[in-house]
Write a protein that holds these residues in place. Structure first.
Motif, PDB file in Angstrom:
ATOM      1  N   GLN A   1      -6.332   1.457  -8.680  1.00  0.00           N
ATOM      2  CA  GLN A   1      -7.045   0.224  -9.698  1.00  0.00           C
ATOM      3  C   GLN A   1      -5.351   0.525 -10.750  1.00  0.00           C
ATOM      4  N   VAL A   2      -5.126  -0.999 -10.410  1.00  0.00           N
ATOM      5  CA  VAL A   2      -3.022  -1.505 -10.628  1.00  0.00           C
ATOM      6  C   VAL A   2      -4.099  -1.112 -12.119  1.00  0.00           C
ATOM      7  N   GLN A   3      -3.014  -0.854 -12.889  1.00  0.00           N
ATOM      8  CA  GLN A   3      -2.501  -1.016 -14.635  1.00  0.00           C
ATOM      9  C   GLN A   3      -1.105  -1.448 -14.727  1.00  0.00           C
ATOM     10  N   LEU A   4      -0.854  -2.555 -15.928  1.00  0.00           N
ATOM     11  CA  LEU A   4       0.344  -2.709 -16.210  1.00  0.00           C
ATOM     12  C   LEU A   4       0.149  -2.270 -17.486  1.00  0.00           C
ATOM     13  N   VAL A   5       1.473  -1.939 -18.532  1.00  0.00           N
ATOM     14  CA  VAL A   5       0.600  -1.503 -19.846  1.00  0.00           C
ATOM     15  C   VAL A   5       2.506  -1.201 -20.162  1.00  0.00           C
ATOM     16  N   GLU A   6       2.008  -2.179 -21.081  1.00  0.00           N
ATOM     17  CA  GLU A   6       3.774  -3.070 -22.352  1.00  0.00           C
ATOM     18  C   GLU A   6       2.943  -1.736 -23.599  1.00  0.00           C
ATOM     19  N   SER A   7       4.717  -2.082 -23.389  1.00  0.00           N
ATOM     20  CA  SER A   7       4.489  -1.176 -25.339  1.00  0.00           C
ATOM     21  C   SER A   7       5.576  -1.662 -25.751  1.00  0.00           C
ATOM     22  N   GLY A   8       6.256  -0.803 -27.517  1.00  0.00           N
ATOM     23  CA  GLY A   8       7.703  -1.527 -27.703  1.00  0.00           C
ATOM     24  C   GLY A   8       7.551  -2.929 -28.581  1.00  0.00           C
ATOM     25  N   GLY A   9       6.741  -3.381 -28.556  1.00  0.00           N
ATOM     26  CA  GLY A   9       7.022  -4.974 -29.244  1.00  0.00           C
ATOM     27  C   GLY A   9       6.543  -3.957 -31.130  1.00  0.00           C
ATOM     28  N   GLY A  10       6.976  -5.089 -31.945  1.00  0.00           N
ATOM     29  CA  GLY A  10       7.305  -5.091 -33.546  1.00  0.00           C
ATOM     30  C   GLY A  10       7.483  -6.221 -33.596  1.00  0.00           C
ATOM     31  N   GLY A  26      -0.917   2.449 -10.117  1.00  0.00           N
ATOM     32  CA  GLY A  26      -2.340   2.242  -9.021  1.00  0.00           C
ATOM     33  C   GLY A  26      -1.564   1.485  -7.772  1.00  0.00           C
ATOM     34  N   LEU A  27       0.147   0.885  -7.677  1.00  0.00           N
ATOM     35  CA  LEU A  27       0.204  -0.220  -6.720  1.00  0.00           C
ATOM     36  C   LEU A  27       2.085   0.200  -7.001  1.00  0.00           C
ATOM     37  N   THR A  28       2.074   0.362  -5.181  1.00  0.00           N
ATOM     38  CA  THR A  28       3.862   0.905  -5.056  1.00  0.00           C
ATOM     39  C   THR A  28       4.853   0.396  -5.775  1.00  0.00           C
ATOM     40  N   PHE A  29       5.296   0.350  -6.818  1.00  0.00           N
ATOM     41  CA  PHE A  29       5.955  -0.007  -7.643  1.00  0.00           C
ATOM     42  C   PHE A  29       7.257  -1.333  -6.619  1.00  0.00           C
ATOM     43  N   SER A  30       8.257  -0.009  -6.532  1.00  0.00           N
ATOM     44  CA  SER A  30       9.612  -0.630  -5.618  1.00  0.00           C
ATOM     45  C   SER A  30       8.963  -1.815  -4.882  1.00  0.00           C
ATOM     46  N   GLY A  31       7.509  -2.546  -4.161  1.00  0.00           N
ATOM     47  CA  GLY A  31       7.717  -3.021  -3.588  1.00  0.00           C
ATOM     48  C   GLY A  31       7.162  -4.647  -3.722  1.00  0.00           C
ATOM     49  N   TYR A  32       7.157  -4.289  -5.028  1.00  0.00           N
ATOM     50  CA  TYR A  32       6.730  -5.265  -5.813  1.00  0.00           C
ATOM     51  C   TYR A  32       8.808  -6.483  -6.978  1.00  0.00           C
ATOM     52  N   SER A  33       8.059  -7.301  -7.196  1.00  0.00           N
ATOM     53  CA  SER A  33       8.565  -8.126  -7.898  1.00  0.00           C
ATOM     54  C   SER A  33       8.359  -7.764  -9.178  1.00  0.00           C
ATOM     55  N   MET A  34       8.803  -7.968 -10.420  1.00  0.00           N
ATOM     56  CA  MET A  34       8.225  -7.507 -11.677  1.00  0.00           C
ATOM     57  C   MET A  34       8.765  -9.168 -12.460  1.00  0.00           C
ATOM     58  N   GLY A  35       7.876  -9.786 -13.469  1.00  0.00           N
ATOM     59  CA  GLY A  35       8.070 -10.553 -14.232  1.00  0.00           C
ATOM     60  C   GLY A  35       7.957 -10.739 -15.413  1.00  0.00           C
ATOM     61  N   TRP A  36       8.196 -11.139 -16.843  1.00  0.00           N
ATOM     62  CA  TRP A  36       7.491 -11.650 -18.426  1.00  0.00           C
ATOM     63  C   TRP A  36       8.052 -12.423 -18.785  1.00  0.00           C
ATOM     64  N   PHE A  37       6.449 -12.971 -18.937  1.00  0.00           N
ATOM     65  CA  PHE A  37       6.169 -14.054 -20.016  1.00  0.00           C
ATOM     66  C   PHE A  37       5.978 -13.915 -20.880  1.00  0.00           C
ATOM     67  N   ARG A  71      14.494  -2.970 -14.192  1.00  0.00           N
ATOM     68  CA  ARG A  71      13.976  -1.376 -13.654  1.00  0.00           C
ATOM     69  C   ARG A  71      14.024  -0.014 -13.233  1.00  0.00           C
ATOM     70  N   ASP A  72      13.022   0.466 -13.565  1.00  0.00           N
ATOM     71  CA  ASP A  72      13.649   1.925 -13.450  1.00  0.00           C
ATOM     72  C   ASP A  72      11.972   2.957 -12.128  1.00  0.00           C
ATOM     73  N   ASN A  73      12.100   2.677 -10.958  1.00  0.00           N
ATOM     74  CA  ASN A  73      11.368   2.667  -9.573  1.00  0.00           C
ATOM     75  C   ASN A  73      11.029   3.960  -9.666  1.00  0.00           C
ATOM     76  N   ALA A  74      12.183   5.085  -9.806  1.00  0.00           N
ATOM     77  CA  ALA A  74      11.857   6.071  -9.841  1.00  0.00           C
ATOM     78  C   ALA A  74      10.715   6.988 -11.371  1.00  0.00           C
ATOM     79  N   LYS A  75      10.245   5.849 -12.463  1.00  0.00           N
ATOM     80  CA  LYS A  75       9.268   5.308 -13.131  1.00  0.00           C
ATOM     81  C   LYS A  75       8.299   4.909 -13.239  1.00  0.00           C
ATOM     82  N   ASN A  76       8.339   3.781 -12.228  1.00  0.00           N
ATOM     83  CA  ASN A  76       7.621   2.780 -11.717  1.00  0.00           C
ATOM     84  C   ASN A  76       7.198   1.736 -13.548  1.00  0.00           C
ATOM     85  N   THR A  77       8.842   1.558 -14.197  1.00  0.00           N
ATOM     86  CA  THR A  77       8.444   1.328 -15.339  1.00  0.00           C
ATOM     87  C   THR A  77       9.681   0.322 -15.134  1.00  0.00           C
TER      88      THR A  77
END
Length: 123
Positions: A1-10, A26-37, A71-77
């Motif tokens: 199950q893929v999960q994306l969990v944001e933090s740091g807002g305020g 839940g995903l091979t992070f290094s194989g995905y492009s990531m975006g912020w909306f 991005r930090d692929n080692a941390k999947n973040t």
């Protein structure tokens, strides 16, 4: 199950900084492009920034020079460093994962989405 969990807002004053994080599992992070909306009250969800799996980066014009995606692929973040914040940056910020390097400004390109984190910038 893929999960994306944001933090740091305020809540921050205009001119301040925040760093958003999005931890993926839940995903091979290094194989995905990531975006912020982001989505402000009463408005559509808008593209903010994207980083491909080979670290090509794109920003919407209104945040260029103020926001930095990384991005930090080692941390999947993926991170969004936001400096010189303005009241118009107030929104819910979402991260998303896409299995392509193309059309990353388009929300429909993305397979997976996080739940969002609120950023409020006071004047």
């Amino acid at each position: 199950q893929v999960q994306l969990v944001e933090s740091g807002g305020g809540l921050v004053q205009a001119g301040g900084s925040l760093r958003l994080s999005c931890a993926a599992s839940g995903l091979t992070f290094s194989g995905y492009s990531m975006g912020w909306f982001r989505q402000a009250p009463g408005k559509e969800r808008d593209f903010v920034a994207a980083i491909t799996w080979h670290n090509s980066i794109d920003y919407t014009d209104s945040v260029k020079g103020r926001f930095t995606i990384s991005r930090d692929n080692a941390k999947n973040t993926v991170y969004l460093q936001m400096n010189s914040l303005k009241p118009e940056d107030t929104a819910i910020y979402y991260c998303a994962a896409a299995g392509t390097n193309y059309r990353l400004r388009v929300g429909l390109t993305y397979f997976y989405w996080g739940q969002g984190t609120q950023v409020t910038v006071s004047s």
